[in-house]
Write an enzyme that holds these catalytic residues in place. Structure first.
Site, short mmCIF file in Angstrom:
data_model
loop_
_atom_site.label_atom_id
_atom_site.label_comp_id
_atom_site.label_asym_id
_atom_site.label_seq_id
_atom_site.Cartn_x
_atom_site.Cartn_y
_atom_site.Cartn_z
N THR A 24 -26.87 -25.16 -7.33
CA THR A 24 -28.16 -24.53 -7.09
C THR A 24 -29.31 -25.50 -7.30
OG1 THR A 24 -27.16 -22.51 -7.93
CG2 THR A 24 -29.56 -22.53 -7.86
N ASN A 84 -23.55 -22.45 -4.81
CA ASN A 84 -22.95 -22.05 -6.09
C ASN A 84 -22.56 -23.30 -6.88
OD1 ASN A 84 -22.38 -20.31 -8.13
ND2 ASN A 84 -20.35 -19.77 -7.41
N ASP A 105 -19.47 -15.30 -7.67
CA ASP A 105 -20.56 -14.59 -8.35
C ASP A 105 -20.33 -13.07 -8.39
OD1 ASP A 105 -22.08 -16.61 -9.34
OD2 ASP A 105 -23.53 -16.65 -7.71
N1 GLY Z 1 -24.76 -19.13 -7.66
C1 GLY Z 1 -25.62 -19.01 -8.77
C2 GLY Z 1 -26.46 -17.79 -8.68
O1 GLY Z 1 -26.79 -17.37 -7.58
O2 GLY Z 1 -26.77 -17.22 -9.68
#
Ligand code: GLY
Length: 601
Positions: A410, A430, A452
């Site tokens: 991210t 991610n 997630d």
């Molecule tokens: N992939 C990390 C988030 O969206 O929280």
């Protein structure tokens, strides 16, 4: 040593070259003309080199300008945004150019194979929350990661089953349609050029490849890009060329995003998925749409806090924790220990709620009461000032069944322009290099956002987060996110924006930046360089940066907090504006990013 020292040198030269001076040119001339000062500067330089040797970190770069500001984790992405602003584009155009460039030079964190949340405040005061979050493929189901009755975490993290339908490009397109002045073509082509000619790998990127080399080696198309011809991983200083990605970007420039969602990219992906046990289809791509959501509006000590709604959990929990803290009028006058203790306890309470209540509000009932001030008063009353409290379970917000949010590694970037357009955009594949899958001949790294979701109640994902029914897997559903792009307004005008990378730490680090600027009145660069901490309810422990003073750590332990140390807790970018209309942009000093504005000729 070289990278840190290099950034230290770069920082000194940038200041001396008066690009975005904090100190006036004349004053620097006086300083440099004095022998004693020259000697002092040499000593500073030597110190920076020594610090490089000790690998203390990246020298912080921040910037001031009245003409606009861009802050990202990579200088080439920041430059791409600044070039767009200089050429007359607005902050939305510049943010998309920077985001697309990050998809080339920082693609272990984000890219068009991933997703994004874009929070915009236009010069007319209109707020947009654009949801380009990935969606589960239609054939997804709640037990898809179970084998012999047990969840197998690797399946949602690596390989063909790990990816959701990418949403980043659709999100960019929607942002440009709503508030941009340019089409995607001219914004993507400079990034295509960088992919074509290559760029120098920095330490952070080289470390990312090294840390995932075994997984990457399992996927030939990914290995071809990230490994040297001799079969070893690319290292810092190597030039990384991505011809296939350049071709992909040029196809999008000439044929539009439909090339990706309804054309060649979608069919190539379906073919690869079918051959490799995946379920993502061309139809999933064709059905994907970015969604306009209603931003979350809350308040904190006279400021308006604009956050991102579900499927982000960030907007809700930043607002909820601030609501809890608002019950402590004198937060800024407390001892640092008591303040940190209260913030940690508030984080814990909010994350207990996150684990139970949060999921894609198009599918799950997510109560609005989570950000109710009265509910937060109840939560605040559970905090014991003397010691850490065990939080067994989530709370029950008011009207939990009826008043709902309408049926959401991210990187974060910030861009503001002189016209008053502000963009806070967080984008992701991610974890590092997402699913590690590159669809052959496209150069596109596919996300592993399916991780997630909550694979089963109480089963932790890669970030140690647990979830419940609200975040269970279903075809077409968006996995819960922690991404928290946030804009802070005073009297209706933007004064600051922030966001972060780091899974659940995104929420807590965005929050700390807000508290440190609003409550503690710290300049933005100081607010972002302070030692950070994070609590996510489960596991019941506080993650603290190693830079936190030992005494503070001991005092928190004495209050009953279980402490775990970490080199870094999140990567945060932010922009603020002062009363004179001067922007300050800051990139996180923990990575070699860049914040920059520009001078008008
Ligand atoms: N992939 C990390 C988030 O969206 O929280």
């Amino acid at each position: 040593m070289q990278t840190t020292a290099g950034f230290g040198l770069l920082f000194l030269f940038q200041v001396i070259e008066f690009q975005q001076p904090r100190v006036s040119r004349d004053r620097w001339m006086n300083i440099l003309n004095d022998d004693y000062n020259r000697c002092f500067l040499c000593c500073c330089l030597a110190l920076i080199l020594l610090m490089g040797d000790c690998q203390i970190g990246f020298a912080q770069e921040f910037s001031r300008s009245k003409n606009g500001m861009v802050a990202t984790v990579h200088p080439l992405a920041t430059d791409a945004g600044v070039n767009v602003l200089k050429a007359g584009g607005n902050a939305i155009d510049a943010a998309i150019a920077a985001g697309l460039t990050l998809g080339v030079v920082d693609n272990f964190n984000s890219g068009i194979g991933g997703g994004c949340f874009i929070l915009i405040r236009t010069s007319e005061g209109i707020l947009y929350a654009i949801d380009g979050r990935e969606k589960a493929p239609k054939a997804s189901h709640r037990d898809m990661y179970n084998r012999n009755g047990k969840p197998v975490p690797e399946l949602s993290q690596i390989g063909s089953l790990a990816s959701g339908v990418p949403g980043a490009l659709a999100g960019y397109q929607e942002a440009l349609r709503l508030a941009g002045t340019k089409s995607i073509g001219p914004l993507i082509l400079p990034a295509a050029d960088i992919a074509e000619s290559g760029f120098v790998l920095n330490r952070v990127y080289a470390n990312a490849i090294r840390s995932k080399q075994r997984e990457i080696a399992r996927f030939p198309a990914t290995k071809k890009i990230l490994f040297r011809p001799d079969g070893s991983p690319h290292r810092e200083g190597d030039i990384l060329v991505q011809k296939d990605l350049a071709k992909t970007y040029r196809n999008i420039a000439s044929e539009g995003v439909s090339w990706f969602y309804k054309g060649n990219f979608a069919s190539q992906t379906e073919r690869w998925m079918q051959e490799n046990g995946g379920i993502l289809t061309a139809e999933d791509f064709s059905n994907y749409e970015a969604v306009q959501r209603s931003p979350i509006k809350s308040s904190y000590r006279g400021f308006s806090i604009i956050g991102f709604p579900p499927p982000s959990s960030g907007g809700i929990h930043v607002a909820q924790i601030l609501n809890i803290l608002e019950n402590y009028e004198k937060l800024s006058e407390m001892t640092e220990l008591n303040r940190n203790h209260i913030i940690i306890e508030a984080m814990k309470l909010a994350f207990a709620d996150r684990a139970h209540w949060l999921g894609d509000a198009d599918f799950a009932k997510v109560p609005r009461g989570l950000i109710d001030k009265g509910y937060s008063r109840t939560l605040a009353s559970k905090i014991n000032l003397r010691q850490a409290t065990k939080v067994d379970s989530h709370g029950i917000p008011p009207n939990a069944n009826d008043d709902l949010f309408s049926r959401k590694h991210t990187t974060h970037l910030c861009v503001a322009d002189a016209q008053g357009n502000w963009v806070a955009m967080t984008q992701t594949v991610n974890t590092t290099f997402g699913s590690k899958v590159v669809i052959p001949n496209t150069g596109v790294i596919m996300n592993n956002e399916m991780d997630d979701f909550s694979a089963a109640p109480g089963v932790a994902n890669v970030f140690g987060l647990v979830g419940a029914e609200a975040n269970s897997i279903a075809g077409g559903k968006r996995p819960l996110s922690s991404m928290s792009p946030t804009i802070v307004l005073r009297d209706g005008q933007p004064v600051m924006m922030v966001g972060a990378a780091g899974g659940p730490k995104i929420i807590t680090q965005s929050l700390l930046a807000i508290i440190r600027t609003i409550d503690l009145n710290m300049p933005l660069d100081q607010a972002l360089s302070q030692p950070r901490f994070h609590h996510q309810w489960s596991p019941d422990r506080v993650l603290v940066e190693k830079s936190m003073p030992t005494e503070m750590v001991k005092q928190l332990q004495a209050k009953g907090h279980q402490i775990v140390k970490s080199t870094s807790v999140g990567i945060t970018q932010a922009i603020a504006i002062d009363k004179n209309g001067i922007f300050t942009g800051v990139h996180d000093p923990r990575v070699p990013g860049k914040a920059a504005g520009f001078q008008r000729k």
